[in-house]
Design an enzyme around this catalytic site. Structure first.
Site, PDB file in Angstrom:
ATOM      1  N   ALA A  68       4.811   1.059   0.833  1.00 44.45           N
ATOM      2  CA  ALA A  68       5.570   1.493  -0.150  1.00 44.45           C
ATOM      3  C   ALA A  68       5.489   3.055  -0.440  1.00 44.45           C
ATOM      4  O   ALA A  68       4.211   3.372  -1.116  1.00 44.45           O
ATOM      5  CB  ALA A  68       5.723   0.830  -1.311  1.00 44.45           C
ATOM      6  N   THR A  74      -3.824   6.766   1.108  1.00 42.98           N
ATOM      7  CA  THR A  74      -4.329   5.338   1.400  1.00 42.98           C
ATOM      8  C   THR A  74      -4.408   5.177   2.968  1.00 42.98           C
ATOM      9  O   THR A  74      -5.257   4.894   3.632  1.00 42.98           O
ATOM     10  CB  THR A  74      -3.307   4.484   0.652  1.00 42.98           C
ATOM     11  OG1 THR A  74      -3.525   4.746  -0.568  1.00 42.98           O
ATOM     12  CG2 THR A  74      -4.005   3.031   0.942  1.00 42.98           C
ATOM     13  N   VAL A 105       0.848  -1.194   0.026  1.00 40.29           N
ATOM     14  CA  VAL A 105      -0.167  -0.001  -0.053  1.00 40.29           C
ATOM     15  C   VAL A 105       0.741   1.150  -0.099  1.00 40.29           C
ATOM     16  O   VAL A 105       1.857   1.338   0.596  1.00 40.29           O
ATOM     17  CB  VAL A 105      -1.055  -0.032   1.302  1.00 40.29           C
ATOM     18  CG1 VAL A 105      -2.003  -0.928   0.956  1.00 40.29           C
ATOM     19  CG2 VAL A 105      -0.159  -0.156   2.620  1.00 40.29           C
ATOM     20  N   ASP A 106       0.360   2.167  -0.644  1.00 40.22           N
ATOM     21  CA  ASP A 106       1.089   3.514  -0.519  1.00 40.22           C
ATOM     22  C   ASP A 106       0.729   4.320   0.955  1.00 40.22           C
ATOM     23  O   ASP A 106      -0.454   3.783   1.347  1.00 40.22           O
ATOM     24  CB  ASP A 106       0.465   4.356  -1.837  1.00 40.22           C
ATOM     25  CG  ASP A 106       1.385   5.858  -1.941  1.00 40.22           C
ATOM     26  OD1 ASP A 106       2.423   5.688  -1.459  1.00 40.22           O
ATOM     27  OD2 ASP A 106       0.891   6.676  -2.458  1.00 40.22           O
ATOM     28  N   LYS A 107       1.338   5.180   1.288  1.00 42.39           N
ATOM     29  CA  LYS A 107       1.091   5.810   2.483  1.00 42.39           C
ATOM     30  C   LYS A 107       0.151   7.117   2.127  1.00 42.39           C
ATOM     31  O   LYS A 107      -1.023   6.978   2.583  1.00 42.39           O
ATOM     32  CB  LYS A 107       2.379   6.342   3.016  1.00 42.39           C
ATOM     33  CG  LYS A 107       2.043   7.254   4.248  1.00 42.39           C
ATOM     34  CD  LYS A 107       3.219   7.793   4.998  1.00 42.39           C
ATOM     35  CE  LYS A 107       3.681   9.163   4.214  1.00 42.39           C
ATOM     36  NZ  LYS A 107       2.755  10.376   4.329  1.00 42.39           N
TER      37      LYS A 107
END
Length: 621
Positions: free
Chosen positions: A446, A303, A298-300
């Site tokens: 990520a 999200t 997952v992106d930060k």
């Protein structure tokens, strides 16, 4: 074949059997077999024309054979029970497809359009992009578009699965098929008819429910050889034993009806349930793959976090000031700045009910902050370089270590306080991460953000791995490395700079896809609402669906094995075998229909926030 015709055949055949029992007429029993068996024979012939030996052929051969050996009851019973099973199967399949029919039924047919300022009711196909549509309280929104005036609460359950109405105001996005529960809206039409989000969802669910899982494809290949094998086996048994009835009974008993229906009915039910809850799964193959996912990348930003800076801290350094005074001074100075952090400070002050007036004059200082004139005082917001007195730096370093951007607030060169801003964690993120962990899924963050910020967010959420300061191609590398280590990987991204990683991952997930038709079409899983907990829900539903498929396959195989043993050992007749066989079909369908039960828990996010605030966050995150 229409529903009335399907059930008409069953009813007429059943009445003829009853009349035959009453009168003792064999002709009525033969008539019952012919009525029930005619459509079965037609289906068998149609299958043979495309070089396929179907289950229908097994039944019709057994029924005709029973007539030739004067076993009229067995012939009528086999065809009647098979026709009854088909009718019930069709009815329950229609029931499992109800999610799609509900979506189709929810599509609006007319709209009230403003022509020369006057309302006029027209058919949907008469609208063109740019038309202004009027929607009143209790009416259905007929188009995708933007609100140009008015406010109201919109029930978006058909699109996002959200149970709480979303507050709409000027500039808000609305979708066709949703309902206005309060207020009046004027909407500029953008997506009309087949171009609307609702139409694209219907198209996606149709395709997904017809899509085959890998297990289903395997079973179809298996049955391609199984059915001829059964016919040859029955012929051999008949020739060896010289018992025609035994051979015919074997044909009926070996029908893999429950086996054939076990996969598609589960897929249709699972995808239909998820569609009702605002989760679009691309098809059976992706449903099966999702059940195996054990790592999520997952992106930060946007999200796991809200995707915009918020005020997090106000510290007082001079006891002659309080927090509200420090924040008011900082916010007023920042009214002259266009920096994103300035907006966070101003918004934080307004949320506390503080009056934020424009400054009289201001001077941005590149790389350091801003100086502004406020009530004959020079207010500085930024680094210590803007102050005459250098304060003790312990607190500001502490805030920076927590991943927050901290700034001094000074009055005439004297430090009076500190304000700090940061991209805050979404309120639903902790529960979503915990739910993924409970399902045995590893969570990898990520992000292209700074390592210090990423590690603080990861520590707070309990993320398993952190990869920071990444370029888009680095995310692709992470996905490949996880796959090389044997993981089934789902990638959650925005579909733009994350495209390579999304395409490489076993499952690509688009979150908050309601406003993005492209995401609906391209993502393997599209979460219509901007709700992170929908991800573990989708993976959990996939696992339940695959588990249901396996249970149903087991029931189907066990039924055939038990019946075959019963025939060979004696005691199981053709009619009893068909009765048990059809009962197993209904049992398989009933188990699959359990997937239609609602299991999505109410999102905690919207419960803690006013509707308007929750909607605004979704629009801006």
């Amino acid at each position: 074949m229409k529903t009335w015709k399907t059930w008409g055949i069953v009813i007429v055949s059943g009445l003829l059997i009853v009349l035959s029992w009453i009168t003792g007429s064999d002709l009525l029993m033969i008539a019952a077999a012919v009525v029930a068996g005619y459509q079965i024979a037609v289906s068998a012939i149609q299958a043979l024309r495309i070089k396929m030996i179907s289950i229908d052929l097994l039944v019709i051969v057994a029924a005709v054979g029973a007539l030739f050996i004067n076993n009229y009851w067995e012939s009528a019973a086999v065809t009647f029970l098979f026709a009854l099973g088909k009718a019930l199967e069709k009815a329950t399949m229609n029931r499992t497809r109800k999610a799609l029919s509900d979506l189709v039924d929810s599509a609006p047919e007319t709209a009230t359009v403003l022509r020369d300022g006057e309302p006029e009711t027209v058919e949907i196909w008469e609208l063109t992009p740019g038309d202004v549509v009027l929607v009143k309280n209790g009416e259905q929104i007929p188009v995708d578009g933007h609100v140009i005036s008015g406010t109201g609460g919109v029930d978006e359950a058909t699109i996002t699965g959200e149970s709480v109405p979303a507050e709409k105001f000027e500039g808000s996005e609305v979708f066709a098929g949703t309902w206005l529960r309060s207020g009046v809206l004027r909407i500029e039409a953008i997506g009309i008819g087949s171009d609307s989000t609702l139409a694209k969802i219907i198209h996606r669910v149709e395709d997904a429910q017809d899509d085959k899982a890998k297990t289903q494809t395997f079973l179809e290949k298996f049955s391609k050889y199984y059915t001829p094998g059964v016919m040859i086996g029955a012929l051999v048994v008949g020739l060896v034993t010289m018992n025609v009835e035994l051979a015919l009974t074997l044909l009926v008993i070996a029908c893999p009806g429950a086996l054939v229906i076990s996969i598609p009915v589960s897929i249709v039910a699972g995808i239909g349930r998820s569609a009702r809850d605002g989760v679009l799964i691309k098809g059976g193959e992706y449903l099966e793959t999702s059940a195996k996912v054990d790592a999520v990348v997952v992106d930060k930003t946007g999200t796991l976090t809200n995707g915009r800076p918020e005020l997090t801290n106000v510290d007082v350094l001079d006891p002659s000031y309080n927090e509200d005074e420090v924040l008011t001074l900082a916010a007023r100075a920042e009214t002259a700045s266009e920096h994103p952090l300035a907006e966070a400070i101003i918004r934080g002050a307004e949320n506390r009910g503080l009056a934020v007036e424009m400054v009289e004059a201001a001077e941005p200082v590149a790389g350091k902050g801003i100086r502004a004139q406020v009530d004959d005082r020079t207010i500085a917001v930024g680094s210590a370089d803007l102050l005459d007195e250098i304060p003790e730096a312990t607190r500001i370093l502490e805030l920076n270590e927590q991943g927050r951007t901290a700034m001094y607030v000074g009055v005439n060169g004297h430090p009076v306080g500190i304000v700090a801003v940061a991209d805050t964690i979404r309120t639903d993120a902790p529960a979503a991460i915990k739910s993924l962990h409970d399902k045995g899924v590893k969570v990898i963050m990520a992000t292209g953000d700074a390592r210090r910020v990423a590690e603080n967010v990861a520590a707070e959420l309990g993320v398993d791995e952190v990869h920071a300061e990444l370029m888009p191609e680095d995310k692709l590398t992470i996905v490949k490395e996880l796959q090389a280590r044997g993981h089934k990987v789902a990638m959650v991204g925005d579909g733009v700079n994350d495209t390579p990683a999304l395409a490489t991952a076993d499952i690509g997930v688009a979150m908050g896809a309601a406003g993005s038709p492209a995401a609906i079409e391209t993502a393997d899983i599209a979460l219509m609402a901007d709700r992170l907990p929908r991800l573990p829900y989708a993976l959990g539903l996939a696992k339940r669906t695959v588990r249901t498929m396996r249970v149903n396959i087991g029931i189907a195989l066990l039924t055939v094995a038990v019946l075959l043993a019963g025939v060979l050992l004696g005691g199981v007749t053709m009619s009893i075998g068909m009765l048990v066989h059809e009962a197993s079909v209904l049992l398989v369908i009933a188990i699959a229909m359990l997937l239609l039960r609602p299991t999505l828990e109410k999102d905690d996010t919207a419960a803690d926030l006013p509707v308007a605030q929750a909607t605004q966050e979704a629009l801006t995150s």
